[in-house]
Design a protein around this motif. Structure first.
Motif, PDB file in Angstrom:
ATOM      1  N   ALA A 264       0.823  -1.218   0.000  1.00  0.00           N
ATOM      2  CA  ALA A 264       0.000   0.000   0.000  1.00  0.00           C
ATOM      3  C   ALA A 264       0.851   1.260   0.000  1.00  0.00           C
ATOM      4  CB  ALA A 264      -0.934  -0.003   1.209  1.00  0.00           C
ATOM      5  N   HIS A 265       2.051   1.211   0.590  1.00  0.00           N
ATOM      6  CA  HIS A 265       2.865   2.419   0.686  1.00  0.00           C
ATOM      7  C   HIS A 265       3.668   2.689  -0.583  1.00  0.00           C
ATOM      8  CE1 HIS A 265       5.430  -0.937   2.022  1.00  0.00           C
ATOM      9  NE2 HIS A 265       6.439  -0.232   1.552  1.00  0.00           N
ATOM     10  N   LEU A 266       3.674   1.764  -1.538  1.00  0.00           N
ATOM     11  CA  LEU A 266       4.351   1.981  -2.814  1.00  0.00           C
ATOM     12  C   LEU A 266       3.285   2.216  -3.880  1.00  0.00           C
ATOM     13  CD1 LEU A 266       7.178  -0.720  -2.686  1.00  0.00           C
ATOM     14  CD2 LEU A 266       7.311   1.704  -2.109  1.00  0.00           C
ATOM     15  N   LYS A 267       3.112   3.474  -4.243  1.00  0.00           N
ATOM     16  CA  LYS A 267       2.012   3.867  -5.133  1.00  0.00           C
ATOM     17  C   LYS A 267       2.466   4.118  -6.565  1.00  0.00           C
ATOM     18  CE  LYS A 267      -0.204   6.062  -1.156  1.00  0.00           C
ATOM     19  NZ  LYS A 267      -1.067   4.895  -0.886  1.00  0.00           N
ATOM     20  N   GLY A 268       3.728   3.818  -6.852  1.00  0.00           N
ATOM     21  CA  GLY A 268       4.228   4.022  -8.204  1.00  0.00           C
ATOM     22  C   GLY A 268       4.657   5.432  -8.513  1.00  0.00           C
ATOM     23  N   THR A 269       4.792   6.278  -7.503  1.00  0.00           N
ATOM     24  CA  THR A 269       5.170   7.672  -7.721  1.00  0.00           C
ATOM     25  C   THR A 269       6.678   7.900  -7.641  1.00  0.00           C
ATOM     26  OG1 THR A 269       4.835   8.140  -5.363  1.00  0.00           O
ATOM     27  CG2 THR A 269       2.959   8.493  -6.829  1.00  0.00           C
ATOM     28  N   ILE A 270       7.440   6.913  -7.165  1.00  0.00           N
ATOM     29  CA  ILE A 270       8.889   7.032  -7.032  1.00  0.00           C
ATOM     30  C   ILE A 270       9.549   6.409  -8.251  1.00  0.00           C
ATOM     31  CG2 ILE A 270      10.879   6.457  -5.599  1.00  0.00           C
ATOM     32  CD1 ILE A 270       8.981   6.221  -3.236  1.00  0.00           C
ATOM     33  N   ALA A 271      10.615   7.039  -8.735  1.00  0.00           N
ATOM     34  CA  ALA A 271      11.346   6.505  -9.882  1.00  0.00           C
ATOM     35  C   ALA A 271      11.866   5.105  -9.569  1.00  0.00           C
ATOM     36  CB  ALA A 271      12.502   7.424 -10.251  1.00  0.00           C
ATOM     37  N   GLY A 272      11.581   4.170 -10.454  1.00  0.00           N
ATOM     38  CA  GLY A 272      12.038   2.801 -10.266  1.00  0.00           C
ATOM     39  C   GLY A 272      11.165   1.963  -9.353  1.00  0.00           C
ATOM     40  N   ASP A 273      10.009   2.499  -8.947  1.00  0.00           N
ATOM     41  CA  ASP A 273       9.118   1.751  -8.053  1.00  0.00           C
ATOM     42  C   ASP A 273       8.483   0.604  -8.820  1.00  0.00           C
ATOM     43  OD1 ASP A 273       7.315   0.770  -6.255  1.00  0.00           O
ATOM     44  OD2 ASP A 273       6.095   2.577  -6.125  1.00  0.00           O
ATOM     45  N   ARG A 274       8.782  -0.619  -8.398  1.00  0.00           N
ATOM     46  CA  ARG A 274       8.197  -1.811  -9.007  1.00  0.00           C
ATOM     47  C   ARG A 274       7.412  -2.632  -7.984  1.00  0.00           C
ATOM     48  NH1 ARG A 274       9.346   0.933 -12.505  1.00  0.00           N
ATOM     49  NH2 ARG A 274      10.455   0.499 -14.443  1.00  0.00           N
ATOM     50  N   GLY A 275       7.050  -1.984  -6.880  1.00  0.00           N
ATOM     51  CA  GLY A 275       6.230  -2.662  -5.886  1.00  0.00           C
ATOM     52  C   GLY A 275       6.964  -3.733  -5.118  1.00  0.00           C
ATOM     53  N   PHE A 276       8.280  -3.586  -4.946  1.00  0.00           N
ATOM     54  CA  PHE A 276       9.073  -4.613  -4.254  1.00  0.00           C
ATOM     55  C   PHE A 276       9.558  -4.070  -2.918  1.00  0.00           C
ATOM     56  CE2 PHE A 276      13.059  -6.841  -3.277  1.00  0.00           C
ATOM     57  CZ  PHE A 276      12.612  -8.154  -3.331  1.00  0.00           C
ATOM     58  N   ASP A 277       8.998  -4.561  -1.847  1.00  0.00           N
ATOM     59  CA  ASP A 277       9.431  -4.213  -0.494  1.00  0.00           C
ATOM     60  C   ASP A 277       9.006  -5.334   0.440  1.00  0.00           C
ATOM     61  OD1 ASP A 277      10.438  -2.969   1.723  1.00  0.00           O
ATOM     62  OD2 ASP A 277       8.853  -1.473   1.885  1.00  0.00           O
ATOM     63  N   PRO A 278       9.613  -6.517   0.315  1.00  0.00           N
ATOM     64  CA  PRO A 278       9.166  -7.684   1.103  1.00  0.00           C
ATOM     65  C   PRO A 278       9.332  -7.509   2.603  1.00  0.00           C
ATOM     66  CG  PRO A 278      11.258  -8.150   0.023  1.00  0.00           C
ATOM     67  CD  PRO A 278      10.778  -6.849  -0.527  1.00  0.00           C
ATOM     68  N   LEU A 279      10.261  -6.652   3.033  1.00  0.00           N
ATOM     69  CA  LEU A 279      10.495  -6.455   4.462  1.00  0.00           C
ATOM     70  C   LEU A 279       9.743  -5.238   5.007  1.00  0.00           C
ATOM     71  CD1 LEU A 279      14.341  -7.176   4.629  1.00  0.00           C
ATOM     72  CD2 LEU A 279      12.427  -8.759   4.976  1.00  0.00           C
ATOM     73  N   SER A 280       8.970  -4.579   4.164  1.00  0.00           N
ATOM     74  CA  SER A 280       8.187  -3.401   4.576  1.00  0.00           C
ATOM     75  C   SER A 280       9.074  -2.326   5.206  1.00  0.00           C
ATOM     76  CB  SER A 280       7.070  -3.813   5.547  1.00  0.00           C
ATOM     77  OG  SER A 280       6.170  -4.715   4.931  1.00  0.00           O
ATOM     78  N   LEU A 281      10.214  -2.088   4.594  1.00  0.00           N
ATOM     79  CA  LEU A 281      11.142  -1.096   5.135  1.00  0.00           C
ATOM     80  C   LEU A 281      10.660   0.333   4.915  1.00  0.00           C
ATOM     81  CD1 LEU A 281      14.518  -2.688   3.949  1.00  0.00           C
ATOM     82  CD2 LEU A 281      13.459  -2.846   6.204  1.00  0.00           C
ATOM     83  N   GLY A 282       9.824   0.538   3.899  1.00  0.00           N
ATOM     84  CA  GLY A 282       9.410   1.894   3.569  1.00  0.00           C
ATOM     85  C   GLY A 282       8.006   2.248   4.001  1.00  0.00           C
ATOM     86  N   VAL A 283       7.486   1.595   5.034  1.00  0.00           N
ATOM     87  CA  VAL A 283       6.122   1.877   5.482  1.00  0.00           C
ATOM     88  C   VAL A 283       5.994   3.306   5.978  1.00  0.00           C
ATOM     89  CG1 VAL A 283       4.341   1.249   7.149  1.00  0.00           C
ATOM     90  CG2 VAL A 283       5.649  -0.533   5.998  1.00  0.00           C
ATOM     91  N   GLU A 284       6.999   3.772   6.719  1.00  0.00           N
ATOM     92  CA  GLU A 284       6.978   5.148   7.207  1.00  0.00           C
ATOM     93  C   GLU A 284       7.423   6.095   6.091  1.00  0.00           C
ATOM     94  OE1 GLU A 284       9.274   5.569  10.724  1.00  0.00           O
ATOM     95  OE2 GLU A 284       8.391   3.811  11.703  1.00  0.00           O
ATOM     96  N   PRO A 285       6.638   7.131   5.786  1.00  0.00           N
ATOM     97  CA  PRO A 285       6.966   8.022   4.664  1.00  0.00           C
ATOM     98  C   PRO A 285       8.353   8.655   4.767  1.00  0.00           C
ATOM     99  CG  PRO A 285       4.712   8.404   5.393  1.00  0.00           C
ATOM    100  CD  PRO A 285       5.333   7.473   6.391  1.00  0.00           C
ATOM    101  N   GLU A 286       8.738   9.116   5.956  1.00  0.00           N
ATOM    102  CA  GLU A 286      10.046   9.756   6.110  1.00  0.00           C
ATOM    103  C   GLU A 286      11.172   8.747   5.895  1.00  0.00           C
ATOM    104  OE1 GLU A 286      10.721  12.939   6.383  1.00  0.00           O
ATOM    105  OE2 GLU A 286       8.570  13.311   6.167  1.00  0.00           O
TER     106      GLU A 286
END
Length: 251
Positions: A70-92
């Protein structure tokens, strides 16, 4: 004396009948207009929803058919929806990880370029033919380690401190007081995507170079030449099973 009265009554009945019919037709017309108006006002939102659905379906993913977090919305360059460890849940934290990936990718691209060209120039006899992983040791007399540390520590300490401060203020990667660092004016969404892709590829390549150095004690070009000369004996499987049995040039 009654016929006249009946005629007047009939006229009034007919008048009331036609009035009622006209009112019903008017009400029906207004109802149809209201329905068409409602359909017209709903069309844009429906259109936006279908466009959004098509965009989500067309979004490139790291694995076809995978569902992005849910936190990867495709707005970041190179975002392919890969975050198996949920490292980027927090926006900052996601912003900082994005910057860290880009920064490490740039260093990897520079390192891979340097490793390949150093080995190629060494094979051509233009510089000393030294494996990239032994360069620091072989040149310790020409570039003493203590002297290198005396220069590198304060220099990179200053660069890293200013980079961190600039990123906290602007959210951009740069050098000293230039944020973003784009002297050629090439910054664009397309170039951001390319930079991330090449950075990821370079990081994977550098890991491969390190594994080759540990297992084969050779640089990437020597390993490539050895594999081309004898692909059945010089490959990743034979090196894993019996590294000593590999017959790379110079071993």
């Amino acid at each position: 004396r009654f016929p006249c009265d009946r005629t007047s009554a009939n006229r009034r009945v007919r008048a009331h009948t036609w009035t009622w019919i006209a009112m019903q037709l008017a009400n029906g017309t207004r109802a149809m207009q209201g329905k068409r108006l409602a359909q017209t006002t709903r069309l844009p939102s429906a259109g936006r929803g279908s466009v959004a659905a098509r965009a989500a379906a067309d979004r490139p993913m790291w694995l076809p058919g995978a569902t992005p977090p849910a936190h990867l919305k495709g707005t970041i360059a190179g975002d392919r929806g890969f975050d198996p460890l949920s490292l980027g849940v927090e926006p900052e934290r996601l912003k900082w990880y994005t910057e860290a990936e880009l920064y490490n990718g740039r260093w990897a691209m520079a390192g891979v370029f340097g490793i390949i060209h150093q080995e190629a120039l060494g094979k051509a006899g233009l510089i000393k033919d030294i494996p990239w992983f032994n360069t620091g040791y072989e040149l310790k007399d020409e570039f003493p380690i203590a002297a290198q540390l005396g220069v590198l520590f304060p220099l990179f300490g200053f660069l890293e401190l200013t980079r961190y401060q600039g990123f906290k203020k602007t959210g951009e990667c740069g050098v000293i007081n230039m944020f973003p660092f784009d002297p050629l004016g090439m910054k664009s969404e397309k170039m951001k995507e390319r930079e991330v892709k090449n950075g990821r590829l370079a990081m994977m390549a550098f890991v491969g170079f390190v594994v080759q150095a540990v297992v084969c004690r050779q640089g990437p070009l020597d390993c490539m030449y050895g594999h081309i000369a004898d692909p059945f004996n010089n490959n990743i499987l034979t090196n894993i099973v019996s590294p000593a049995g590999a017959t790379y040039p110079g071993m």
